[in-house]
Write a protein that holds these residues in place. Structure first.
Motif, PDB file in Angstrom:
ATOM      1  N   SER A  37      23.509   1.374  62.119  1.00 54.73           N
ATOM      2  CA  SER A  37      24.046   0.825  60.873  1.00 54.73           C
ATOM      3  C   SER A  37      24.346   1.996  59.939  1.00 54.73           C
ATOM      4  CB  SER A  37      23.017  -0.122  60.257  1.00 54.73           C
ATOM      5  OG  SER A  37      23.450  -0.539  58.991  1.00 54.73           O
ATOM      6  N   PHE A  38      25.477   2.657  60.226  1.00 51.98           N
ATOM      7  CA  PHE A  38      25.777   3.894  59.503  1.00 51.98           C
ATOM      8  C   PHE A  38      26.275   3.619  58.085  1.00 51.98           C
ATOM      9  CE2 PHE A  38      26.379   4.678  64.046  1.00 51.98           C
ATOM     10  CZ  PHE A  38      25.510   5.723  64.234  1.00 51.98           C
ATOM     11  N   ASN A  39      26.947   2.487  57.900  1.00 47.99           N
ATOM     12  CA  ASN A  39      27.498   2.205  56.576  1.00 47.99           C
ATOM     13  C   ASN A  39      26.412   2.045  55.517  1.00 47.99           C
ATOM     14  OD1 ASN A  39      26.884  -0.154  58.087  1.00 47.99           O
ATOM     15  ND2 ASN A  39      27.958  -1.433  56.609  1.00 47.99           N
ATOM     16  N   THR A  40      25.291   1.452  55.902  1.00 50.74           N
ATOM     17  CA  THR A  40      24.239   1.233  54.906  1.00 50.74           C
ATOM     18  C   THR A  40      23.557   2.544  54.527  1.00 50.74           C
ATOM     19  OG1 THR A  40      22.842   0.597  56.760  1.00 50.74           O
ATOM     20  CG2 THR A  40      23.787  -1.175  55.464  1.00 50.74           C
ATOM     21  N   SER A  41      23.535   3.508  55.445  1.00 53.84           N
ATOM     22  CA  SER A  41      22.983   4.818  55.111  1.00 53.84           C
ATOM     23  C   SER A  41      23.781   5.468  54.000  1.00 53.84           C
ATOM     24  CB  SER A  41      23.024   5.751  56.320  1.00 53.84           C
ATOM     25  OG  SER A  41      22.015   5.421  57.215  1.00 53.84           O
ATOM     26  N   VAL A  42      25.100   5.366  54.101  1.00 58.25           N
ATOM     27  CA  VAL A  42      25.931   6.037  53.108  1.00 58.25           C
ATOM     28  C   VAL A  42      25.633   5.478  51.720  1.00 58.25           C
ATOM     29  CG1 VAL A  42      28.297   6.596  52.422  1.00 58.25           C
ATOM     30  CG2 VAL A  42      27.702   6.515  54.841  1.00 58.25           C
ATOM     31  N   SER A  43      25.542   4.150  51.617  1.00 56.42           N
ATOM     32  CA  SER A  43      25.185   3.538  50.332  1.00 56.42           C
ATOM     33  C   SER A  43      23.855   4.078  49.827  1.00 56.42           C
ATOM     34  CB  SER A  43      25.058   2.029  50.467  1.00 56.42           C
ATOM     35  OG  SER A  43      26.242   1.475  50.922  1.00 56.42           O
ATOM     36  N   LEU A  91      13.085  10.486  47.659  1.00 55.31           N
ATOM     37  CA  LEU A  91      13.299  11.231  48.899  1.00 55.31           C
ATOM     38  C   LEU A  91      12.780  10.466  50.110  1.00 55.31           C
ATOM     39  CD1 LEU A  91      14.002  13.863  50.459  1.00 55.31           C
ATOM     40  CD2 LEU A  91      11.657  14.611  50.003  1.00 55.31           C
ATOM     41  N   HIS A  92      11.586   9.942  50.004  1.00 56.66           N
ATOM     42  CA  HIS A  92      10.999   9.303  51.179  1.00 56.66           C
ATOM     43  C   HIS A  92      11.630   7.946  51.475  1.00 56.66           C
ATOM     44  CE1 HIS A  92       7.943  12.150  52.630  1.00 56.66           C
ATOM     45  NE2 HIS A  92       8.197  12.676  51.437  1.00 56.66           N
ATOM     46  N   LYS A  93      12.171   7.321  50.451  1.00 50.54           N
ATOM     47  CA  LYS A  93      12.946   6.102  50.699  1.00 50.54           C
ATOM     48  C   LYS A  93      14.136   6.419  51.607  1.00 50.54           C
ATOM     49  CE  LYS A  93      14.209   4.395  46.792  1.00 50.54           C
ATOM     50  NZ  LYS A  93      14.499   3.731  45.496  1.00 50.54           N
ATOM     51  N   ILE A  94      14.827   7.511  51.291  1.00 50.79           N
ATOM     52  CA  ILE A  94      16.025   7.832  52.079  1.00 50.79           C
ATOM     53  C   ILE A  94      15.635   8.344  53.472  1.00 50.79           C
ATOM     54  CG2 ILE A  94      16.403  10.220  51.260  1.00 50.79           C
ATOM     55  CD1 ILE A  94      19.178   7.682  51.781  1.00 50.79           C
ATOM     56  N   ILE A  95      14.511   9.055  53.566  1.00 52.64           N
ATOM     57  CA  ILE A  95      14.065   9.527  54.884  1.00 52.64           C
ATOM     58  C   ILE A  95      13.873   8.342  55.825  1.00 52.64           C
ATOM     59  CG2 ILE A  95      12.152  10.595  56.155  1.00 52.64           C
ATOM     60  CD1 ILE A  95      11.742  12.459  53.765  1.00 52.64           C
ATOM     61  N   ARG A  96      13.203   7.318  55.307  1.00 46.29           N
ATOM     62  CA  ARG A  96      12.941   6.153  56.156  1.00 46.29           C
ATOM     63  C   ARG A  96      14.211   5.339  56.410  1.00 46.29           C
ATOM     64  NH1 ARG A  96       9.053   1.394  54.297  1.00 46.29           N
ATOM     65  NH2 ARG A  96      10.653   1.328  52.714  1.00 46.29           N
ATOM     66  N   LYS A  97      14.990   5.190  55.356  1.00 45.10           N
ATOM     67  CA  LYS A  97      16.199   4.366  55.459  1.00 45.10           C
ATOM     68  C   LYS A  97      17.162   4.914  56.522  1.00 45.10           C
ATOM     69  CE  LYS A  97      19.277   1.357  53.906  1.00 45.10           C
ATOM     70  NZ  LYS A  97      19.269   0.046  54.552  1.00 45.10           N
ATOM     71  N   VAL A  98      17.394   6.217  56.478  1.00 41.78           N
ATOM     72  CA  VAL A  98      18.348   6.815  57.417  1.00 41.78           C
ATOM     73  C   VAL A  98      17.815   6.726  58.851  1.00 41.78           C
ATOM     74  CG1 VAL A  98      19.430   8.993  58.095  1.00 41.78           C
ATOM     75  CG2 VAL A  98      19.464   8.274  55.713  1.00 41.78           C
ATOM     76  N   GLU A  99      16.521   6.939  58.979  1.00 40.66           N
ATOM     77  CA  GLU A  99      15.878   6.769  60.281  1.00 40.66           C
ATOM     78  C   GLU A  99      16.158   5.380  60.845  1.00 40.66           C
ATOM     79  OE1 GLU A  99      11.858   8.989  59.725  1.00 40.66           O
ATOM     80  OE2 GLU A  99      11.443   7.069  60.696  1.00 40.66           O
ATOM     81  N   ASP A 100      15.832   4.377  60.040  1.00 38.18           N
ATOM     82  CA  ASP A 100      16.019   2.983  60.454  1.00 38.18           C
ATOM     83  C   ASP A 100      17.490   2.690  60.764  1.00 38.18           C
ATOM     84  OD1 ASP A 100      13.400   2.628  60.025  1.00 38.18           O
ATOM     85  OD2 ASP A 100      13.580   1.286  58.291  1.00 38.18           O
ATOM     86  N   ASP A 101      18.340   3.116  59.856  1.00 38.02           N
ATOM     87  CA  ASP A 101      19.760   2.804  59.993  1.00 38.02           C
ATOM     88  C   ASP A 101      20.355   3.422  61.251  1.00 38.02           C
ATOM     89  OD1 ASP A 101      19.711   1.335  57.730  1.00 38.02           O
ATOM     90  OD2 ASP A 101      20.768   2.773  56.462  1.00 38.02           O
ATOM     91  N   ILE A 102      20.060   4.699  61.478  1.00 46.47           N
ATOM     92  CA  ILE A 102      20.676   5.362  62.634  1.00 46.47           C
ATOM     93  C   ILE A 102      20.168   4.741  63.931  1.00 46.47           C
ATOM     94  CG2 ILE A 102      20.931   7.528  63.902  1.00 46.47           C
ATOM     95  CD1 ILE A 102      21.193   8.983  61.328  1.00 46.47           C
ATOM     96  N   GLU A 103      18.902   4.413  63.979  1.00 47.25           N
ATOM     97  CA  GLU A 103      18.358   3.828  65.206  1.00 47.25           C
ATOM     98  C   GLU A 103      19.012   2.482  65.524  1.00 47.25           C
ATOM     99  OE1 GLU A 103      16.248   5.471  67.131  1.00 47.25           O
ATOM    100  OE2 GLU A 103      15.198   6.890  65.829  1.00 47.25           O
ATOM    101  N   ARG A 104      19.492   1.796  64.498  1.00 46.90           N
ATOM    102  CA  ARG A 104      20.170   0.521  64.799  1.00 46.90           C
ATOM    103  C   ARG A 104      21.675   0.603  64.533  1.00 46.90           C
ATOM    104  NH1 ARG A 104      20.163  -2.974  59.990  1.00 46.90           N
ATOM    105  NH2 ARG A 104      19.363  -1.694  58.330  1.00 46.90           N
TER     106      ARG A 104
END
Length: 928
Positions: free
Chosen positions: A796-802, A781-794
């Motif tokens: 990079s929406f495609n990497t969030s979906v993965s 869960l916390h991996k995805i919380i951080r990942k989506v945060e990082d991705d959206i701020e830059r």
RNA sequence: GCUGAAGUGGUGGAACUGGUAGACACGCAGGACUUAAAAUCCUGUUCGCCCAAAAGCGAGUGCGGGUUCGAUUCCCGCCUUCAGUACCA
């Protein structure tokens, strides 16, 4: 229950609409954030799958920002004046307002299907009188303003009048036409009202001027430079010719320097900034006057960026259109010159570009006097000199400029070496190295020393000065069309006057036909009894397409204000657009004009910000991916009714035909649908490979004629809006152009179903547990919380979906159905797939509709802390094996443990490693 | 020509500051469940070599060089594609 996307999506779209979930206030304790999409022109073709790409990205971003506690303005509207509706009106006689309304409704329906979080209460349409009233109002402010170069801003024209009355023209520093008069205060006071008005027009920011325009006979209108591509109109591809006309123009050149400077303050893609810089085209140099031999009162002014090469001048060249040409051409040369001008005129812009390399020109017979040496130098005309740039005249320096070099060679004019290091045997040498020779005043000086010295001398003698030149021209503001904003101006004694502000909006009148009048006037000339106060002619041209879009982001701030284009409070609150998403095709049009109007509105104190769009992202173009079938040809080369599969086509004589991509799945043709698609295919026969008909494919523009248009409605019907949204993001980086390929959408759809199953037991009943989450579950869960945060701020929406897929795969493997994990995951996924998340959110027992404004979960790094790490062990940089070691080990311990390892010893094969590199928590590299 | 972006499996793409190349998907192949199909699940899938298999070996991010213990990432040169611009003095 299975994942019923159709029911769920309809349900929540209705809920959002009826509860006005995304209506936003102009006051809030929260920080504001303004996310804007470039609003669409509602065309008759509707949206295809490429259009919503940017809207989806901005919607994900907006929803995310709401979760982060921002008050988010995310509006949508329509740029609804424009040519296609009018062309359609000409063909069908239907009023453009009717077709526009119909197209807008269609767009709205399509947009609604995708589940956007727009605040529709702020919708705008540029063709709505309550909107274009303010477009006209801004025009009036521009008409009533001039650009004061002393204060470096626009000021009321009354200020200028005041100066004229007190000091005459001498006290004025303003951006104006070239032919302004010089007069004293006394003379001004004795001007007639007519004369005064005519003179003031030369200063106004919106002004009338006789100018050469891009006239498109087929469209019956004038086009701006950026609406002309390769000598034909951007829309429709019709020929464009140069024509002199009285036209409304916008003095955008007054803002050239500020438009350039502002680019350093915005966060825009570099290519786009570069395009604007090139468009503005600033060059720093000097202007120099060359007096004509035997005509002391006549001189030719040239602009040069290399004033240091002035001693290398061996001829002058004028543009064939230059106004002095007829005066200075000698009788002996007149035949040649007229002939040359005639030839130039015949050449279209295209031809001129095509034979750019061939050297042409004609000698006028006259000579100019070199301002420093006093030598006589011949004056030529040639079409490589453009009338519209600089002064339309250049000094020919063959040693330093390649075009001048070729010209001199061709016409056997002298080539003078002016720098000691110059190598000019083969071609011109434009380097600035070495010291000057053959250059009297600057002999022995370097470039850095020579330029200031020359400028000083030229200024002292009054024959030249330092000058900055811009490529950008004033923008033509009139169109001889019907479907646009009427210009709020009437004519009295041949001079333009504004109507009164309280008379706005000046409504677009009804006409019987949308064509020019018999006498060649614009369509508005057909309006019956359309006169100001019953007697004065209105302006008959309308505003260009870019007028309404040059300020629209302010209207969204306060869309229903009838007293102002937006209230001061609203503007102070929202200020500027924080994030703007749209295509790069607007780089030099919309984005430049918008910045110009914004700066003007700031100058007159109506808005706060110098730049309207802080951050800008260009979404890539979605191209089409066409499919082909291969029709067998008989011995005469005539098409048969047999079609050959892609892999076998080279064994036959075939011709490729586009086939509708909607009846092709993963490049395999649906034979029944193909037969049903056209009567002539009903009896078609096929040569198959492995029982299948495989189609060929190619990337092309998405268009009806190529049968590769994919409608988002069809995708939504089959897979749902959440799948469409996620798949568009999954396709690749937002800014990259890519072909649309429906292959692969299954993967995203499967992901959503898998996500849904996390919340349901084997028989499909909603089932979540309140048990405490395990370490592994929390880590996921916390991996995805951080990942989506990082991705959206830059962005990079495609990497969030993965990453969502990875997360759900992990939780599925862990058989996790714990509320403690899933509830947060719903929040994190909701910007991407809002419908399914709303449904699960309410199944989890939360109040319907609160998901959009809940808080994004807080990332806790503790859950990601590991005490062991599987170190990759590489030999000379090549990874060979992995060893699990405690992260508490220090570098020395790691090295020891690695070297003690059996497998490592096997790789070493008895050799002693030269060196062991240990990067803690990352890698071990053994150098052998 | 100039400016900008980009070249990674069969495909879309990932690798964020030089540290396990090919994550995640699609497709394909094989299998489970099923009377069958769909759906679902499992396994494999960069290429080449070797092997019954496990394993092993070699090459590999457009091409050629360089820096580095280590390069998809940095540097130099070249090629290709896309976009913008085009005689701008």
């Amino acid at each position: 229950m299975d994942y019923q996307f159709k029911t769920i999506e309809k349900k929540w779209q209705r809920f959002w609409a009826s509860n006005q979930t995304f209506k936003v206030n102009n006051t809030s304790d929260k920080p504001k954030y303004y996310v804007l999409d470039m609003f669409p022109y509602p065309s008759g073709a509707g949206l295809h799958v490429g259009h919503p790409l940017g809207y989806i990205a901005s919607d994900v971003f907006s929803r995310y920002k709401r979760l982060r506690g921002y008050n988010v303005l995310h509006p949508m509207g329509y740029d609804s004046f424009g040519l296609p509706a009018e062309q359609y009106a000409i063909q069908t006689g239907q009023h453009p307002a009717i077709t526009t309304e119909r197209n807008i409704n269609r767009y709205r329906e399509q947009l609604d299907n995708i589940g956007f979080s727009f605040d529709w209460s702020r919708e705008i349409r540029t063709s709505d009188p309550s909107y274009y009233k303010w477009t006209q109002w801004i025009f009036m402010q521009l008409f009533n303003s001039f650009y004061n170069t002393a204060s470096d801003k626009a000021e009321p024209i009354d200020t200028l009048i005041h100066v004229f009355e007190k000091e005459g023209s001498a006290g004025v520093r303003a951006v104006c036409d070239e032919d302004v008069l010089t007069f004293s205060a006394d003379q001004w006071r004795h001007f007639s009202e007519q004369e005064k008005a005519a003179e003031l027009l030369k200063y106004r920011l919106a002004y009338l001027k006789e100018s050469t325009v891009n006239w498109c006979p087929a469209l019956g209108t004038v086009l701006a430079n950026d609406e002309v591509k390769d000598g034909v109109s951007e829309r429709g591809g019709y020929p464009v010719i140069q024509k002199k006309m009285m036209q409304w123009s916008m003095r955008i050149t007054a803002y050239a320097e500020r438009l350039l400077q502002g680019l350093d303050t915005v966060d825009w893609p570099e290519p786009l900034v570069e395009m604007q810089r090139n468009w503005i085209g600033k060059s720093i140099g000097a202007s120099v006057k060359f007096t004509l031999a035997g005509m002391d009162d006549q001189s030719i002014e040239v602009f040069t960026t290399r004033v240091d090469t002035i001693y290398g001048v061996s001829f002058l060249v004028l543009a064939p259109e230059h106004e002095l040409v007829p005066h200075i051409t000698t009788d002996e040369q007149r035949g040649h010159v007229d002939n040359y001008i005639e030839q130039t005129k015949k050449k279209s812009e295209r031809d001129r570009m095509a034979d750019a390399r061939s050297v042409t020109g004609a000698f006028t017979g006259s000579y100019a006097v070199h301002p420093l040496t006093g030598k006589q130098i011949p004056v030529w005309i040639a079409d490589y000199v453009l009338a519209g740039y600089g002064t339309g005249a250049v000094m020919g320096v063959p040693s330093g400029d390649q075009r001048d070099y070729l010209f001199a060679k061709h016409f056997q004019l002298p080539i003078l070496k002016i720098l000691d290091t110059q190598a000019i045997e083969e071609e011109a040498d434009s380097r600035k190295e070495g010291v000057y020779i053959n250059s009297e005043l600057i002999n022995g000086l370097s470039y850095q020393e020579a330029v200031p010295k020359l400028i000083a001398v030229l200024e002292e003698r009054g024959i030249g000065k330092a000058k900055v030149n811009y490529r950008m021209r004033d923008a033509i503001f009139g169109r001889q069309r019907y479907w646009g904003e009427p210009v709020p101006v009437y004519f009295k004694d041949g001079l333009p006057h504004l109507i009164k502000e309280e008379e706005l909006p000046l409504l677009l009148p009804e006409v019987d036909k949308y064509l020019p009048t018999e006498s060649g006037e614009p369509p508005l000339g057909r309006a019956v009894d359309w006169k100001y106060q019953g007697s004065y002619e209105y302006e008959l041209s309308t505003m260009p397409g870019w007028a309404g879009s040059s300020w629209y982001w302010y209207r969204y701030m306060d869309a229903h204000n009838s007293a102002h284009f937006a209230s001061e409070e609203a503007i102070n609150y929202w200020q500027a657009v924080d994030l703007y998403i749209g295509g790069s095709e607007h780089a030099t049009g919309h984005l430049l004009y918008s910045r110009f109007w914004n700066k003007f509105l700031k100058d007159i104190g109506k808005v706060q910000e110098e730049e309207p769009f802080k951050k800008l992202i260009n979404q890539g173009m979605i191209q089409g991916r066409s499919n082909f079938v291969y029709r067998l040809l008989d011995e005469n080369g005539v098409g048969t009714n047999t079609f050959v599969s892609f892999g076998l086509k080279d064994q036959y004589r075939t011709i490729a035909l586009h086939v509708d991509v909607n009846i092709v799945n993963n490049d395999v043709l649906n034979l029944d649908k193909f037969k049903a698609s056209r009567p002539e295919y009903a009896q078609a026969e096929f040569i198959l490979e492995e029982g299948k008909y495989v189609c060929g494919h190619e990337v092309e523009k998405m268009s009806k004629s190529k049968f590769n248009v994919v409608n988002p409605d069809d995708i939504i019907e089959q897979y749902g809006a959440d799948t469409l949204r996620m798949y568009e993001m999954f396709l690749g980086p937002l800014e990259q152009s890519k072909p649309w390929n429906t292959n692969g959408i299954e993967g995203v759809h499967k992901f959503l179903r898998k996500f849904w199953r996390l919340f349901h037991d084997a028989s499909g009943n909603f089932s979540v547990s309140d048990a405490a989450a395990t370490k592994a579950e929390l880590k996921s869960l916390h991996k995805i919380i951080r990942k989506v945060e990082d991705d959206i701020e830059r962005f990079s929406f495609n990497t969030s979906v993965s990453s969502f897929m990875i997360c759900v795969n992990e939780l599925t493997d862990l058989k996790c159905n714990k509320r403690a994990v899933l509830q947060d995951l719903v929040i994190v996924l909701s910007p991407y797939a809002p419908h399914i998340c709303e449904e699960l959110w309410s199944l989890l027992g939360n109040e319907a509709g609160t998901l959009s404004y809940t808080a994004y979960p807080t990332f806790n790094p503790e859950y990601l802390v590991e005490d062991e790490f599987e170190y990759p062990i590489s030999f000379n940089g090549k990874m060979r094996l992995k060893i699990n070691m405690s992260l508490s080990l220090d570098v020395k311990d790691i090295e020891q443990e690695v070297l003690a390892n059996e497998d490592v010893q096997r790789y070493l094969d008895g050799k002693t490693p030269k060196k062991v590199i240990v990067v803690k928590g990352k890698i071990v590299n053994v150098v052998v």
